[in-house]
Design a protein around this motif. Sequence first.
Motif, mmCIF file in Angstrom:
data_model
loop_
_atom_site.group_PDB
_atom_site.id
_atom_site.type_symbol
_atom_site.label_atom_id
_atom_site.label_comp_id
_atom_site.label_asym_id
_atom_site.label_seq_id
_atom_site.Cartn_x
_atom_site.Cartn_y
_atom_site.Cartn_z
ATOM 1 N N GLU A 133 0.690 -1.380 -0.701
ATOM 2 C CA GLU A 133 0.391 0.308 0.288
ATOM 3 C C GLU A 133 0.803 1.248 -0.098
ATOM 4 O O GLU A 133 0.406 1.673 -0.892
ATOM 5 C CB GLU A 133 -0.550 0.101 1.501
ATOM 6 C CG GLU A 133 -2.123 -0.890 1.824
ATOM 7 C CD GLU A 133 -1.352 -2.447 1.846
ATOM 8 O OE1 GLU A 133 -2.047 -3.181 2.102
ATOM 9 O OE2 GLU A 133 0.091 -2.445 1.556
ATOM 10 N N GLU A 134 2.174 1.178 0.809
ATOM 11 C CA GLU A 134 3.188 2.049 0.297
ATOM 12 C C GLU A 134 3.310 2.928 -0.391
ATOM 13 O O GLU A 134 3.604 3.672 -1.027
ATOM 14 C CB GLU A 134 4.189 2.350 1.982
ATOM 15 C CG GLU A 134 4.523 3.403 2.399
ATOM 16 C CD GLU A 134 4.950 2.992 3.491
ATOM 17 O OE1 GLU A 134 6.857 4.097 3.581
ATOM 18 O OE2 GLU A 134 5.434 2.243 3.802
ATOM 19 N N THR A 135 4.206 1.782 -1.333
ATOM 20 C CA THR A 135 4.483 1.485 -2.546
ATOM 21 C C THR A 135 3.605 2.701 -3.712
ATOM 22 O O THR A 135 4.165 2.612 -4.023
ATOM 23 C CB THR A 135 5.076 0.047 -3.151
ATOM 24 O OG1 THR A 135 6.478 0.161 -2.169
ATOM 25 C CG2 THR A 135 6.082 -0.074 -4.110
ATOM 26 N N VAL A 136 2.439 1.516 -3.616
ATOM 27 C CA VAL A 136 1.263 1.641 -5.181
ATOM 28 C C VAL A 136 0.678 3.169 -4.627
ATOM 29 O O VAL A 136 0.717 4.165 -5.087
ATOM 30 C CB VAL A 136 0.282 0.987 -4.909
ATOM 31 C CG1 VAL A 136 -0.523 1.760 -5.676
ATOM 32 C CG2 VAL A 136 1.040 -0.445 -5.375
ATOM 33 N N GLY A 137 0.597 3.783 -3.006
ATOM 34 C CA GLY A 137 0.909 5.032 -2.749
ATOM 35 C C GLY A 137 2.035 6.244 -3.466
ATOM 36 O O GLY A 137 1.538 7.254 -4.370
ATOM 37 N N VAL A 138 2.767 5.625 -3.497
ATOM 38 C CA VAL A 138 4.345 6.785 -4.231
ATOM 39 C C VAL A 138 3.629 6.603 -5.560
ATOM 40 O O VAL A 138 4.002 7.702 -6.375
ATOM 41 C CB VAL A 138 5.533 6.377 -3.562
ATOM 42 C CG1 VAL A 138 6.263 7.072 -4.053
ATOM 43 C CG2 VAL A 138 5.762 6.602 -2.169
ATOM 44 N N LEU A 139 3.878 5.490 -6.165
ATOM 45 C CA LEU A 139 3.346 5.576 -7.586
ATOM 46 C C LEU A 139 2.021 6.142 -7.134
ATOM 47 O O LEU A 139 2.177 6.780 -9.145
ATOM 48 C CB LEU A 139 3.044 3.934 -7.928
ATOM 49 C CG LEU A 139 4.481 3.094 -7.504
ATOM 50 C CD1 LEU A 139 3.921 1.505 -7.164
ATOM 51 C CD2 LEU A 139 5.475 3.768 -8.031
ATOM 52 N N SER A 140 0.987 5.951 -7.308
ATOM 53 C CA SER A 140 0.154 6.757 -7.427
ATOM 54 C C SER A 140 0.057 8.514 -7.419
ATOM 55 O O SER A 140 -0.228 9.537 -8.654
ATOM 56 C CB SER A 140 -0.956 6.889 -6.901
ATOM 57 O OG SER A 140 -0.843 7.072 -4.881
ATOM 58 N N GLU A 141 1.686 9.247 -6.150
ATOM 59 C CA GLU A 141 2.000 10.272 -6.539
ATOM 60 C C GLU A 141 2.549 10.781 -8.591
ATOM 61 O O GLU A 141 2.180 11.852 -8.445
ATOM 62 C CB GLU A 141 2.651 10.570 -5.379
ATOM 63 C CG GLU A 141 2.021 10.978 -4.296
ATOM 64 C CD GLU A 141 2.834 10.442 -2.755
ATOM 65 O OE1 GLU A 141 3.837 11.009 -2.873
ATOM 66 O OE2 GLU A 141 2.150 10.325 -1.870
ATOM 67 N N LEU A 142 3.185 9.548 -8.605
ATOM 68 C CA LEU A 142 4.157 9.746 -9.637
ATOM 69 C C LEU A 142 2.622 9.789 -10.954
ATOM 70 O O LEU A 142 3.390 10.775 -11.683
ATOM 71 C CB LEU A 142 4.957 8.909 -9.465
ATOM 72 C CG LEU A 142 5.880 8.687 -8.581
ATOM 73 C CD1 LEU A 142 6.764 7.398 -9.313
ATOM 74 C CD2 LEU A 142 7.463 9.983 -8.058
ATOM 75 N N VAL A 143 1.692 9.331 -10.778
ATOM 76 C CA VAL A 143 0.993 9.111 -11.987
ATOM 77 C C VAL A 143 0.236 10.803 -11.753
ATOM 78 O O VAL A 143 0.383 11.831 -13.034
ATOM 79 C CB VAL A 143 -0.172 8.238 -11.583
ATOM 80 C CG1 VAL A 143 -1.111 8.493 -12.443
ATOM 81 C CG2 VAL A 143 0.536 7.117 -12.156
#
Length: 325
Positions: A133-143
């Motif tokens: 969840e933490e990893t994908v949270g950062v990736l969603s910020e990059l999106v």
Amino acid sequence: MRYIKLRDLEVSRIGLGAMGMSHGYTGAGTDEAESIRTVHRALELGVTLIDTAEIYGPYTNEELLGRALKGHRDQVVLATKFGLIAHAGAGPWNLDSSPNNIRTSVEGSLKRLGTDHIDLYYQHRVDPDTPIEETVGVLSELVEQGKIRTIGLSEAGPETIRRAHAVHPITAVQSEYSLWTRGLEERVLPLLRELRIGLVPFSPLGRGFLTGKIRSTEGFAEDDFRHDNPRFTGENFQRNLRIADEVQTVAAEAGATPAQVALAWLLAQGDDIAPIPGTKRVSRVEENTAADAVQLTDEQLAKLAGLPPASGDTHTEAALRMLER
């Protein structure tokens, strides 16, 4: 070339894996000019999905693609991966999908690839020390920042995929899938279809084995991934030759090459699958992309589906510990 959707991302039905141009196989990195010609020929043939990773080299494969795609960036759905280099400490081949490491990774990849955005950004292997969840949270910020368009996972298991998708839609999962590696059919593939996530099979030709061209391992360099791979060693290798021979038999019936038959079987498994056969030669990319036109009969598909399982694990013990199933 036909085109399909990985969720909402349109890609060519057959992509190109660039790893072997710089990393992992005998002769990698020895002919950059031919590798660049191969990329350009793939584009001419309608290939849009091109796949790399920061760990390939490390770094040199992304740099190669950056040079090859100069002036062609708008023709490509560019995919790369993070998570197998711990930039702040342990270095290459160490899992790290922490937020700071992702931010470092994406900036490096953007620079090496010579682009302002990555179309499909994969977590290369699941990091057990960082909640997904933490990893994908950062990736969603990059999106949101426009640095990446979509998010992918590589060799993730069902629970991780579901948890990740709950945070932000996952566009594709990249996993090994071929006539001799079918472990994801029972649990992973049904989940991908439930969640409308595309599948990008890597090593769709069994690391070259299913082409029928490999009859001995004597030519493998020591740094070749297959040199100590269980499927390519000892009695396993001899038993697995029978699988390659069966594929050759179907290929003769179909008027195609074994590589084209192996890819055609994969394509027949659904219109949400886009394999990325790897090559560093123009002749091979021409052969592989022509598989899109091969139509196998129901009898041939059934014969291929009924091949015996391969002997030996897909990876060494150390590499297997990084895979989720």
